[in-house]
Design a protein around this motif. Structure first.
Motif, PDB file in Angstrom:
ATOM      1  N   PHE A   6       0.829  -1.204   0.000  1.00  0.00           N
ATOM      2  CA  PHE A   6       0.000   0.000   0.000  1.00  0.00           C
ATOM      3  C   PHE A   6       0.861   1.250   0.000  1.00  0.00           C
ATOM      4  CE2 PHE A   6      -2.682  -3.305   1.676  1.00  0.00           C
ATOM      5  CZ  PHE A   6      -3.904  -3.039   1.093  1.00  0.00           C
ATOM      6  N   ASP A   7       0.312   2.299  -0.599  1.00  0.00           N
ATOM      7  CA  ASP A   7       0.997   3.582  -0.678  1.00  0.00           C
ATOM      8  C   ASP A   7      -0.080   4.670  -0.699  1.00  0.00           C
ATOM      9  OD1 ASP A   7       3.183   5.367  -1.059  1.00  0.00           O
ATOM     10  OD2 ASP A   7       2.776   5.421  -3.216  1.00  0.00           O
ATOM     11  N   TRP A   8       0.287   5.880  -0.269  1.00  0.00           N
ATOM     12  CA  TRP A   8      -0.630   7.015  -0.346  1.00  0.00           C
ATOM     13  C   TRP A   8       0.120   8.302  -0.115  1.00  0.00           C
ATOM     14  CZ3 TRP A   8      -1.396   3.229   3.498  1.00  0.00           C
ATOM     15  CH2 TRP A   8      -0.939   3.578   4.778  1.00  0.00           C
ATOM     16  N   ASP A   9      -0.495   9.372  -0.503  1.00  0.00           N
ATOM     17  CA  ASP A   9       0.027  10.715  -0.298  1.00  0.00           C
ATOM     18  C   ASP A   9      -0.308  11.147   1.135  1.00  0.00           C
ATOM     19  OD1 ASP A   9      -0.705  13.787  -0.289  1.00  0.00           O
ATOM     20  OD2 ASP A   9       0.740  13.486  -1.922  1.00  0.00           O
ATOM     21  N   GLN A  10       0.696  11.560   1.892  1.00  0.00           N
ATOM     22  CA  GLN A  10       0.504  11.929   3.301  1.00  0.00           C
ATOM     23  C   GLN A  10      -0.445  13.130   3.457  1.00  0.00           C
ATOM     24  OE1 GLN A  10       1.466  10.222   5.968  1.00  0.00           O
ATOM     25  NE2 GLN A  10       2.496   8.708   4.710  1.00  0.00           N
ATOM     26  N   ASP A  11      -0.329  14.097   2.556  1.00  0.00           N
ATOM     27  CA  ASP A  11      -1.219  15.268   2.632  1.00  0.00           C
ATOM     28  C   ASP A  11      -2.673  14.867   2.400  1.00  0.00           C
ATOM     29  OD1 ASP A  11       0.847  17.044   3.198  1.00  0.00           O
ATOM     30  OD2 ASP A  11       1.191  17.515   1.080  1.00  0.00           O
ATOM     31  N   LYS A  12      -2.909  14.010   1.393  1.00  0.00           N
ATOM     32  CA  LYS A  12      -4.266  13.533   1.127  1.00  0.00           C
ATOM     33  C   LYS A  12      -4.801  12.743   2.319  1.00  0.00           C
ATOM     34  CE  LYS A  12      -5.357  13.125  -3.701  1.00  0.00           C
ATOM     35  NZ  LYS A  12      -5.728  12.233  -4.783  1.00  0.00           N
ATOM     36  N   ASP A  13      -3.929  11.969   2.945  1.00  0.00           N
ATOM     37  CA  ASP A  13      -4.337  11.196   4.124  1.00  0.00           C
ATOM     38  C   ASP A  13      -4.823  12.132   5.227  1.00  0.00           C
ATOM     39  OD1 ASP A  13      -4.675   9.098   5.993  1.00  0.00           O
ATOM     40  OD2 ASP A  13      -2.567   9.186   6.587  1.00  0.00           O
ATOM     41  N   GLY A  14      -4.081  13.188   5.486  1.00  0.00           N
ATOM     42  CA  GLY A  14      -4.475  14.152   6.514  1.00  0.00           C
ATOM     43  C   GLY A  14      -5.799  14.828   6.182  1.00  0.00           C
ATOM     44  N   LYS A  15      -5.974  15.206   4.923  1.00  0.00           N
ATOM     45  CA  LYS A  15      -7.227  15.839   4.498  1.00  0.00           C
ATOM     46  C   LYS A  15      -8.391  14.861   4.611  1.00  0.00           C
ATOM     47  CE  LYS A  15      -4.985  19.119   1.419  1.00  0.00           C
ATOM     48  NZ  LYS A  15      -4.688  19.495   0.043  1.00  0.00           N
ATOM     49  N   ASN A  16      -8.146  13.606   4.259  1.00  0.00           N
ATOM     50  CA  ASN A  16      -9.195  12.589   4.346  1.00  0.00           C
ATOM     51  C   ASN A  16      -9.605  12.360   5.803  1.00  0.00           C
ATOM     52  OD1 ASN A  16     -10.533  10.467   2.409  1.00  0.00           O
ATOM     53  ND2 ASN A  16     -10.094   9.378   4.313  1.00  0.00           N
TER      54      ASN A  16
END
Length: 96
Positions: A6-16
């Motif tokens: 799994f991978d993801w953008d840290q900024d998007k994670d925070g916004k989500n």
């Protein structure tokens, strides 16, 4: 997807997390549900295919939007949404 990571953008994670109350780390667990449902996101207009995973996490059904690239599941968004729960229940023949 058996050996995927799994991978993801840290900024998007925070916004989500702020918007939907779900971390992408938690969203990974939807893929572990043996009754999970994977569906293609037909409404997405990009050249890259996107998908939804509907899986039970805790007391609810989590909807995870993602792409799949070279054995990497990149999480784009996640939340406990009614539409995802309905799809999961329909596909698993859950009667309320």
């Amino acid at each position: 997807m058996a050996k995927a990571r799994f991978d993801w953008d840290q900024d998007k994670d925070g916004k989500n997390q702020k918007k939907h109350g779900v971390s992408f780390a938690l969203a990974q667990l939807a893929f572990a549900d043996p009754k999970r449902v994977i569906a293609e996101d037909l409404a997405h207009g990009s050249s890259e295919q996107r998908y939804y995973c509907f899986g039970r996490v805790g007391a609810g059904v989590l909807t995870v939007r993602f792409t799949y690239r070279e054995n990497v599941i990149r999480i784009l968004g996640a939340g406990y949404w009614r539409k995802g729960r309905r799809i999961y229940e329909r596909e698993n023949q859950v009667h309320r």
